[in-house]
Structures are given as structure tokens and as C-alpha cells.
Design an enzyme around this catalytic site. Sequence first.
Site, PDB file in Angstrom:
ATOM      1  N   LYS A  38      49.109  81.696  57.032  1.00 33.68           N
ATOM      2  CA  LYS A  38      48.686  82.139  58.370  1.00 33.68           C
ATOM      3  C   LYS A  38      49.869  82.032  59.341  1.00 33.68           C
ATOM      4  O   LYS A  38      50.875  81.367  59.020  1.00 33.68           O
ATOM      5  CB  LYS A  38      47.527  81.247  58.849  1.00 33.68           C
ATOM      6  CG  LYS A  38      47.906  79.774  58.993  1.00 33.68           C
ATOM      7  CD  LYS A  38      46.697  78.881  59.201  1.00 33.68           C
ATOM      8  CE  LYS A  38      47.129  77.424  59.270  1.00 33.68           C
ATOM      9  NZ  LYS A  38      45.974  76.505  59.255  1.00 33.68           N
ATOM     10  N   TYR A 256      69.655  71.563  84.315  1.00 33.37           N
ATOM     11  CA  TYR A 256      68.580  71.616  85.312  1.00 33.37           C
ATOM     12  C   TYR A 256      68.009  70.233  85.594  1.00 33.37           C
ATOM     13  O   TYR A 256      67.800  69.429  84.678  1.00 33.37           O
ATOM     14  CB  TYR A 256      67.450  72.507  84.808  1.00 33.37           C
ATOM     15  CG  TYR A 256      67.781  73.972  84.820  1.00 33.37           C
ATOM     16  CD1 TYR A 256      68.038  74.639  86.007  1.00 33.37           C
ATOM     17  CD2 TYR A 256      67.825  74.686  83.629  1.00 33.37           C
ATOM     18  CE1 TYR A 256      68.336  75.994  86.010  1.00 33.37           C
ATOM     19  CE2 TYR A 256      68.118  76.039  83.622  1.00 33.37           C
ATOM     20  CZ  TYR A 256      68.370  76.696  84.821  1.00 33.37           C
ATOM     21  OH  TYR A 256      68.660  78.030  84.814  1.00 33.37           O
TER      22      TYR A 256
END
Length: 359
Positions: A38, A256
Site C-alpha cells: 500500500k 530559521y
Amino acid sequence: MSTTYRPIRARIDLAALRFNLGVASHHAGAAKLWSVVKANGYGHGLARTVGALEEVADGFALVELEAAIALREAGIRQPILMMEGFYSDEELPLFAEYRLTPVVHRPAQVDALVSAALPARLPIYLKLNTGMNRLGLELDEFRQALPRLQACRGVAGITLMTHFADADGPCGVAGQMARFAEFNAGLDLPACLANSAALLRYPETLGAWARPGIMLYGSSPFPEVSAESLGLLPVMTLESEIIAVRELQAGDTIGYGNSFTAEGPMRVGVVACGYADGYPRHAPTGTPVLMADRRSRTLGRVSMDKLCVDITEIPAAGVGAPVVLWGEGLSADEVASAAGTVSYELFCALAPRVPVVEA
Ligand SMILES: *Cc1c(COP(=O)(O)O)cnc(C)c1O
């Protein structure tokens, strides 16, 4: 195979994938194995994964109907198990046409099967709720459904299925196994219970079939047990390169939010890999990376396209130096754990912009 100018790539080792299925088969004894593919083969590529396992897999399990149809159209002949069954009754003719085995997990699906005039008889999996409380029939629903399905001309054979909530954790499987035994009492229907964790740790869960997923991709289902100690080989290696080097002094910050501050002089490598490549943004300073067979750590916040690594102790690492983010030599489990997640999520999050090369 397409590649890009940007140096990041995911190397997929198909021999390792086949090897890991061999490990699963060894644990499975006489049980057959659904190779769980999957989510695009846990991010490794559906066609690639199935192609590599086609000669050796007993069957493939997934949840996406389009993907299952694509497998049939590519000539895959093994049984295909649809682990969430059909979402709408209108899909049932496709299940018959493409010979897909549905998981039947709620009473309305039983009604749909019983009233459908299917052109072919389908084997089905009846999913039972033994404590996961996600999908599955309750005991009374099961007792009502079973005789109807056994009498149904469209149903070719019934296998009982359940899914363990904590086969990889401290609760284990005993409670759910006891509950499962109530469902199957006096019936002795074939069973399919085990995921990777149960397959590896609880041989008593082995029925006619098992459903290993993560172990095929070379990761450990257990937080405290390494994949290596389970004899599994990494399949996906995410690698990139250093594209800039900086010398920092005490007090300088990185990236950041200025979340990392240098305590003294240090060398920093800027790596072309960020969260838009699938690297987890939540990975904190200190998440392991591998450079020239030496481990180091990330520094500061992961940004969209870049992350920073400490190369103070690796003088040979300069622009162009290869960096392994996870995979060979640095388990994805370790990186995932540092980032507060599981390797399943790292693999599935591999971004489409990262070129894949097969090894
Ligand atoms: C994904 C899945 C599996 C495979 O689980 P792993 O932990 O990856 O081995 C097995 N069964 C069901 C129902 C699943 O959804």
C-alpha cells in the site's frame, strides 16, 4: 531512469527487498505471505516493488483500487488483497473483473456481497474487531454474516482476519488472540492475523497467511530492536550532497528561528535536502546523518530545501561531499526516532521531486 541536477536521490536496493521477503518467509514457516505494498510500496514505488517481488511473492496487499487494477493490467497474476475492501458497492464488479480479494469489515458490505450478482466468485477476507476498534465486525455481526456469506454464490472462500494494535509494544497480542479465538471457536476457518511485528515475535499468530509490510522495506517494527539485529537490510537510502560550507564563531546562529547557536568555532555543511524532499521538519538538532562513514548530526531547523550538518570533526567533508540522510549505514528507524516518528512515515513521505535510482 530520470535524474536531476540537484544532487538528492533515493537509492532503492531491490535485492535487499527480495532478501527481506526471504527473512519474512523464514519466520512464516508454512504460512503464505501477502507482501504489503500500500501507499506506493511504502514510498518505494509500487511498480518497482511489485516487479522486484513478482517472482517470489505469494500475493500483494494494498488499499488503493486504481493501483490494484494497474497491477492486474501490468500482468500480475498473484492474489491481490484489498485491505479496506470496497468503499462503495459500485466497485464490486471491478473486484470481480480484476480478481481482487476484498476485506469485508462492516455489515453493509456483507449485504452488498449477498445481493450482488457477480460474474465471478470471489474469495473474501472477513475482518473482525478484536480490540483495535478501527475496522472489523463485532462478534454478533460476524455470527449473523457468516452463514449468509457461506451460502452466497458469489463467495468462493472465507478467511478470517484481524489486526493487532500493539504487536510491536508492551501489550502484545494475547488479549486480541483470546478475542479472535471466540470468533473462530468451532469454525476453524483459515486465518490471517500477523503484521511484521507479530510475524517476528509471536509465531502463535501465524495462520494460513500473514501480512508483513515494514520489514520488507528493511525497518524494524519494534522501537527497541534494530533492523540489523533482525537480519533485515535497508532498501531505501536517501542521499544528497553538501552544497555550501560555513565557518561559524561562538554566538552565530543557524537557519530559521535561530534555533541553534554555536558555542565555539565550528564548520557547518549545508545539505540539499529539506522537508519538501520528505525529510521530517520536526527532526531536531542532533538528528543523526552519515558522511564518509562517519556519523554527525543536524543543526538548527530543517527548511524546505536545505538542512545543516555539523562537519567540525570531519575536515574532509566539503562542497560535493556525499551525505546519507537514512538508509545504508544509518537506519531510517534511528532517524525517525530522533524526529519523533516512525520509518513508515519517512518512507511514505519521500517527495515526488526526489529522483529514484534502482540499485
Ligand atoms: C499496513 C498493514 C499491514 C502491514 O503492517 P506492517 O507493520 O508494515 O508489517 C498489515 N495489515 C494491515 C491491515 C495493514 O493495514
